[in-house]
Scaffold this motif. Structure first.
Motif, PDB file in Angstrom:
ATOM      1  N   CYS A  30      -3.457  15.019   4.751  1.00  0.00           N
ATOM      2  CA  CYS A  30      -3.304  13.607   5.159  1.00  0.00           C
ATOM      3  C   CYS A  30      -1.833  13.227   5.340  1.00  0.00           C
ATOM      4  O   CYS A  30      -1.063  13.237   4.382  1.00  0.00           O
ATOM      5  CB  CYS A  30      -3.973  12.743   4.091  1.00  0.00           C
ATOM      6  SG  CYS A  30      -3.581  10.996   4.153  1.00  0.00           S
ATOM      7  N   GLY A  31      -1.452  12.886   6.570  1.00  0.00           N
ATOM      8  CA  GLY A  31      -0.067  12.492   6.864  1.00  0.00           C
ATOM      9  C   GLY A  31       0.417  11.297   6.057  1.00  0.00           C
ATOM     10  O   GLY A  31       1.478  11.359   5.419  1.00  0.00           O
ATOM     11  N   PRO A  32      -0.315  10.160   6.084  1.00  0.00           N
ATOM     12  CA  PRO A  32       0.123   9.012   5.286  1.00  0.00           C
ATOM     13  C   PRO A  32       0.197   9.313   3.787  1.00  0.00           C
ATOM     14  O   PRO A  32       1.038   8.757   3.083  1.00  0.00           O
ATOM     15  CB  PRO A  32      -0.948   7.949   5.581  1.00  0.00           C
ATOM     16  CG  PRO A  32      -1.473   8.323   6.938  1.00  0.00           C
ATOM     17  CD  PRO A  32      -1.437   9.825   6.965  1.00  0.00           C
ATOM     18  N   CYS A  33      -0.661  10.215   3.303  1.00  0.00           N
ATOM     19  CA  CYS A  33      -0.606  10.604   1.885  1.00  0.00           C
ATOM     20  C   CYS A  33       0.717  11.300   1.581  1.00  0.00           C
ATOM     21  O   CYS A  33       1.348  11.041   0.558  1.00  0.00           O
ATOM     22  CB  CYS A  33      -1.766  11.534   1.534  1.00  0.00           C
ATOM     23  SG  CYS A  33      -3.399  10.817   1.767  1.00  0.00           S
ATOM     24  N   LYS A  34       1.132  12.195   2.492  1.00  0.00           N
ATOM     25  CA  LYS A  34       2.405  12.899   2.325  1.00  0.00           C
ATOM     26  C   LYS A  34       3.568  11.924   2.362  1.00  0.00           C
ATOM     27  O   LYS A  34       4.549  12.072   1.640  1.00  0.00           O
ATOM     28  CB  LYS A  34       2.575  13.957   3.416  1.00  0.00           C
ATOM     29  CG  LYS A  34       1.625  15.134   3.249  1.00  0.00           C
ATOM     30  CD  LYS A  34       1.787  16.127   4.379  1.00  0.00           C
ATOM     31  CE  LYS A  34       0.771  17.244   4.261  1.00  0.00           C
ATOM     32  NZ  LYS A  34       0.795  18.156   5.380  1.00  0.00           N
ATOM     33  N   MET A  35       3.442  10.896   3.217  1.00  0.00           N
ATOM     34  CA  MET A  35       4.486   9.886   3.328  1.00  0.00           C
ATOM     35  C   MET A  35       4.614   9.090   2.019  1.00  0.00           C
ATOM     36  O   MET A  35       5.712   8.728   1.605  1.00  0.00           O
ATOM     37  CB  MET A  35       4.146   8.940   4.484  1.00  0.00           C
ATOM     38  CG  MET A  35       5.144   7.861   4.745  1.00  0.00           C
ATOM     39  SD  MET A  35       4.549   6.737   6.020  1.00  0.00           S
ATOM     40  CE  MET A  35       3.463   5.688   5.076  1.00  0.00           C
ATOM     41  N   MET A  36       3.493   8.851   1.356  1.00  0.00           N
ATOM     42  CA  MET A  36       3.497   8.057   0.124  1.00  0.00           C
ATOM     43  C   MET A  36       3.858   8.873  -1.124  1.00  0.00           C
ATOM     44  O   MET A  36       4.216   8.302  -2.154  1.00  0.00           O
ATOM     45  CB  MET A  36       2.120   7.399  -0.074  1.00  0.00           C
ATOM     46  CG  MET A  36       1.796   6.308   0.916  1.00  0.00           C
ATOM     47  SD  MET A  36       2.980   4.931   0.887  1.00  0.00           S
ATOM     48  CE  MET A  36       2.799   4.335  -0.789  1.00  0.00           C
ATOM     49  N   ALA A  37       3.758  10.188  -1.042  1.00  0.00           N
ATOM     50  CA  ALA A  37       3.978  11.046  -2.217  1.00  0.00           C
ATOM     51  C   ALA A  37       5.306  10.784  -2.934  1.00  0.00           C
ATOM     52  O   ALA A  37       5.321  10.642  -4.165  1.00  0.00           O
ATOM     53  CB  ALA A  37       3.842  12.514  -1.832  1.00  0.00           C
ATOM     54  N   PRO A  38       6.439  10.683  -2.215  1.00  0.00           N
ATOM     55  CA  PRO A  38       7.704  10.433  -2.928  1.00  0.00           C
ATOM     56  C   PRO A  38       7.721   9.081  -3.644  1.00  0.00           C
ATOM     57  O   PRO A  38       8.319   8.947  -4.712  1.00  0.00           O
ATOM     58  CB  PRO A  38       8.768  10.458  -1.816  1.00  0.00           C
ATOM     59  CG  PRO A  38       8.125  11.122  -0.648  1.00  0.00           C
ATOM     60  CD  PRO A  38       6.649  10.905  -0.786  1.00  0.00           C
ATOM     61  N   VAL A  39       7.048   8.091  -3.082  1.00  0.00           N
ATOM     62  CA  VAL A  39       6.981   6.763  -3.704  1.00  0.00           C
ATOM     63  C   VAL A  39       6.223   6.858  -5.028  1.00  0.00           C
ATOM     64  O   VAL A  39       6.643   6.304  -6.044  1.00  0.00           O
ATOM     65  CB  VAL A  39       6.280   5.754  -2.747  1.00  0.00           C
ATOM     66  CG1 VAL A  39       5.993   4.439  -3.451  1.00  0.00           C
ATOM     67  CG2 VAL A  39       7.126   5.540  -1.504  1.00  0.00           C
ATOM     68  N   VAL A  40       5.126   7.594  -5.009  1.00  0.00           N
ATOM     69  CA  VAL A  40       4.318   7.761  -6.219  1.00  0.00           C
ATOM     70  C   VAL A  40       5.116   8.500  -7.298  1.00  0.00           C
ATOM     71  O   VAL A  40       5.110   8.100  -8.471  1.00  0.00           O
ATOM     72  CB  VAL A  40       2.995   8.503  -5.887  1.00  0.00           C
ATOM     73  CG1 VAL A  40       2.214   8.823  -7.144  1.00  0.00           C
ATOM     74  CG2 VAL A  40       2.152   7.673  -4.930  1.00  0.00           C
ATOM     75  N   ALA A  84     -11.559  -0.782 -12.635  1.00  0.00           N
ATOM     76  CA  ALA A  84     -10.660  -0.835 -11.478  1.00  0.00           C
ATOM     77  C   ALA A  84     -10.253  -2.291 -11.288  1.00  0.00           C
ATOM     78  O   ALA A  84     -11.107  -3.163 -11.091  1.00  0.00           O
ATOM     79  CB  ALA A  84     -11.367  -0.307 -10.245  1.00  0.00           C
ATOM     80  N   VAL A  85      -8.958  -2.584 -11.393  1.00  0.00           N
ATOM     81  CA  VAL A  85      -8.487  -3.970 -11.278  1.00  0.00           C
ATOM     82  C   VAL A  85      -7.762  -4.243  -9.966  1.00  0.00           C
ATOM     83  O   VAL A  85      -7.529  -5.395  -9.616  1.00  0.00           O
ATOM     84  CB  VAL A  85      -7.576  -4.375 -12.470  1.00  0.00           C
ATOM     85  CG1 VAL A  85      -8.363  -4.348 -13.772  1.00  0.00           C
ATOM     86  CG2 VAL A  85      -6.350  -3.478 -12.576  1.00  0.00           C
ATOM     87  N   SER A  86      -7.422  -3.184  -9.224  1.00  0.00           N
ATOM     88  CA  SER A  86      -6.711  -3.357  -7.953  1.00  0.00           C
ATOM     89  C   SER A  86      -6.968  -2.146  -7.064  1.00  0.00           C
ATOM     90  O   SER A  86      -6.929  -1.016  -7.537  1.00  0.00           O
ATOM     91  CB  SER A  86      -5.207  -3.499  -8.217  1.00  0.00           C
ATOM     92  OG  SER A  86      -4.481  -3.465  -7.010  1.00  0.00           O
ATOM     93  N   VAL A  87      -7.244  -2.418  -5.787  1.00  0.00           N
ATOM     94  CA  VAL A  87      -7.449  -1.346  -4.815  1.00  0.00           C
ATOM     95  C   VAL A  87      -6.551  -1.612  -3.616  1.00  0.00           C
ATOM     96  O   VAL A  87      -6.570  -2.700  -3.049  1.00  0.00           O
ATOM     97  CB  VAL A  87      -8.920  -1.268  -4.350  1.00  0.00           C
ATOM     98  CG1 VAL A  87      -9.094  -0.156  -3.314  1.00  0.00           C
ATOM     99  CG2 VAL A  87      -9.856  -1.047  -5.531  1.00  0.00           C
ATOM    100  N   THR A  88      -5.767  -0.622  -3.229  1.00  0.00           N
ATOM    101  CA  THR A  88      -4.893  -0.706  -2.070  1.00  0.00           C
ATOM    102  C   THR A  88      -5.165   0.504  -1.191  1.00  0.00           C
ATOM    103  O   THR A  88      -5.153   1.636  -1.681  1.00  0.00           O
ATOM    104  CB  THR A  88      -3.410  -0.710  -2.502  1.00  0.00           C
ATOM    105  OG1 THR A  88      -3.201  -1.763  -3.446  1.00  0.00           O
ATOM    106  CG2 THR A  88      -2.496  -0.908  -1.305  1.00  0.00           C
ATOM    107  N   VAL A  89      -5.416   0.265   0.088  1.00  0.00           N
ATOM    108  CA  VAL A  89      -5.724   1.363   1.007  1.00  0.00           C
ATOM    109  C   VAL A  89      -4.614   1.486   2.040  1.00  0.00           C
ATOM    110  O   VAL A  89      -4.169   0.485   2.604  1.00  0.00           O
ATOM    111  CB  VAL A  89      -7.075   1.118   1.715  1.00  0.00           C
ATOM    112  CG1 VAL A  89      -7.379   2.251   2.690  1.00  0.00           C
ATOM    113  CG2 VAL A  89      -8.199   0.991   0.692  1.00  0.00           C
ATOM    114  N   GLY A  90      -4.166   2.729   2.269  1.00  0.00           N
ATOM    115  CA  GLY A  90      -3.160   2.986   3.295  1.00  0.00           C
ATOM    116  C   GLY A  90      -1.761   3.015   2.740  1.00  0.00           C
ATOM    117  O   GLY A  90      -1.528   2.796   1.560  1.00  0.00           O
ATOM    118  N   GLY A  91      -0.836   3.299   3.641  1.00  0.00           N
ATOM    119  CA  GLY A  91       0.569   3.350   3.266  1.00  0.00           C
ATOM    120  C   GLY A  91       1.095   1.953   2.979  1.00  0.00           C
ATOM    121  O   GLY A  91       0.875   1.031   3.757  1.00  0.00           O
TER     122      GLY A  91
END
Length: 107
Positions: A30-40, A84-91
Protein backbone atom coordinates in the motif's frame (compact mmCIF):
# COMPACT_ATOMS: atom_id res chain seq x y z
CA UNK A 1 8.78 1.80 20.44
CA UNK A 2 6.53 0.56 17.69
CA UNK A 3 4.57 -2.62 18.39
CA UNK A 4 3.46 -5.37 16.00
CA UNK A 5 -0.12 -6.37 16.69
CA UNK A 6 -1.33 -9.83 15.68
CA UNK A 7 -4.41 -11.96 16.20
CA UNK A 8 -2.48 -13.75 18.96
CA UNK A 9 -1.51 -10.64 20.97
CA UNK A 10 -4.28 -8.16 20.05
CA UNK A 11 -6.43 -8.71 23.14
CA UNK A 12 -3.51 -8.51 25.56
CA UNK A 13 -1.57 -5.66 23.92
CA UNK A 14 -4.47 -3.52 22.68
CA UNK A 15 -7.77 -4.31 24.35
CA UNK A 16 -6.34 -4.83 27.85
CA UNK A 17 -3.82 -1.98 27.65
CA UNK A 18 -3.91 0.54 30.48
CA UNK A 19 -2.93 3.34 28.06
CA UNK A 20 -4.55 4.39 24.75
CA UNK A 21 -3.37 2.37 21.74
CA UNK A 22 -3.06 3.55 18.13
CA UNK A 23 -3.27 0.65 15.69
CA UNK A 24 -2.11 1.32 12.13
CA UNK A 25 -3.86 -1.19 9.86
CA UNK A 26 -1.62 -1.43 6.78
CA UNK A 27 -0.30 -3.66 3.99
CA UNK A 28 3.22 -3.89 2.55
CA UNK A 29 1.96 -3.14 -0.99
CA UNK A 30 0.00 0.00 0.00
CA UNK A 31 1.53 3.30 -1.18
CA UNK A 32 -0.29 5.58 1.29
CA UNK A 33 0.63 3.14 4.09
CA UNK A 34 4.32 3.51 3.19
CA UNK A 35 3.87 7.28 3.14
CA UNK A 36 2.41 7.21 6.67
CA UNK A 37 4.99 4.79 8.13
CA UNK A 38 7.55 7.47 9.16
CA UNK A 39 4.80 9.49 10.87
CA UNK A 40 3.75 6.45 12.89
CA UNK A 41 7.37 5.74 13.88
CA UNK A 42 7.89 9.38 14.97
CA UNK A 43 4.72 9.38 17.08
CA UNK A 44 5.70 6.06 18.66
CA UNK A 45 9.04 7.56 19.75
CA UNK A 46 7.62 10.90 20.89
CA UNK A 47 4.71 9.48 22.87
CA UNK A 48 6.43 6.39 24.31
CA UNK A 49 5.20 5.73 27.83
CA UNK A 50 1.98 7.70 27.31
CA UNK A 51 0.40 5.63 24.53
CA UNK A 52 1.13 2.41 22.65
CA UNK A 53 1.54 2.67 18.90
CA UNK A 54 1.90 -0.17 16.48
CA UNK A 55 0.99 -1.83 13.22
CA UNK A 56 -1.34 -4.61 12.17
CA UNK A 57 -0.74 -6.09 8.71
CA UNK A 58 -4.20 -6.67 7.19
CA UNK A 59 -2.90 -9.39 4.85
CA UNK A 60 -1.43 -11.40 7.73
CA UNK A 61 -4.06 -10.58 10.37
CA UNK A 62 -7.31 -10.69 8.37
CA UNK A 63 -9.33 -11.77 11.40
CA UNK A 64 -8.50 -8.58 13.33
CA UNK A 65 -9.03 -6.36 10.27
CA UNK A 66 -12.44 -7.94 9.62
CA UNK A 67 -13.52 -7.63 13.25
CA UNK A 68 -12.93 -3.87 13.15
CA UNK A 69 -14.36 -3.51 9.62
CA UNK A 70 -11.16 -2.21 8.07
CA UNK A 71 -12.15 -1.71 4.41
CA UNK A 72 -9.50 0.78 3.27
CA UNK A 73 -5.91 1.22 4.31
CA UNK A 74 -4.25 2.83 6.00
CA UNK A 75 -6.84 2.87 8.78
CA UNK A 76 -5.83 4.20 12.18
CA UNK A 77 -7.94 3.11 15.14
CA UNK A 78 -7.35 4.42 18.64
CA UNK A 79 -8.43 2.05 21.41
CA UNK A 80 -8.98 3.05 25.02
CA UNK A 81 -10.33 0.77 27.71
CA UNK A 82 -10.86 -2.01 25.18
CA UNK A 83 -13.05 0.14 22.92
CA UNK A 84 -12.37 1.81 19.58
CA UNK A 85 -12.71 5.54 20.34
CA UNK A 86 -11.43 7.03 17.06
CA UNK A 87 -11.17 5.84 13.47
CA UNK A 88 -9.21 7.67 10.78
CA UNK A 89 -8.97 6.36 7.21
CA UNK A 90 -6.31 7.38 4.69
CA UNK A 91 -3.23 9.50 4.80
CA UNK A 92 -3.43 12.28 7.40
CA UNK A 93 -1.02 14.74 8.93
CA UNK A 94 1.07 13.89 11.96
CA UNK A 95 -0.72 16.73 13.80
CA UNK A 96 -4.12 15.14 13.13
CA UNK A 97 -3.07 11.79 14.58
CA UNK A 98 -1.33 13.47 17.49
CA UNK A 99 -4.46 15.53 18.28
CA UNK A 100 -6.63 12.40 18.28
CA UNK A 101 -4.18 10.67 20.63
CA UNK A 102 -4.14 13.69 22.96
CA UNK A 103 -7.96 13.61 23.00
CA UNK A 104 -7.87 9.92 23.99
CA UNK A 105 -5.38 10.72 26.75
CA UNK A 106 -7.57 13.43 28.27
CA UNK A 107 -10.94 11.63 28.09
Amino acid sequence: MEYKFTTANFEEEVLKSDVPVLVDFFADWCGPCKMMAPVVVELAKELEGKVKIGKCNVDEEMEVAQKYRVMSIPTFIIFKGGEAVSVTVGGVSKADLENKLQEALTK
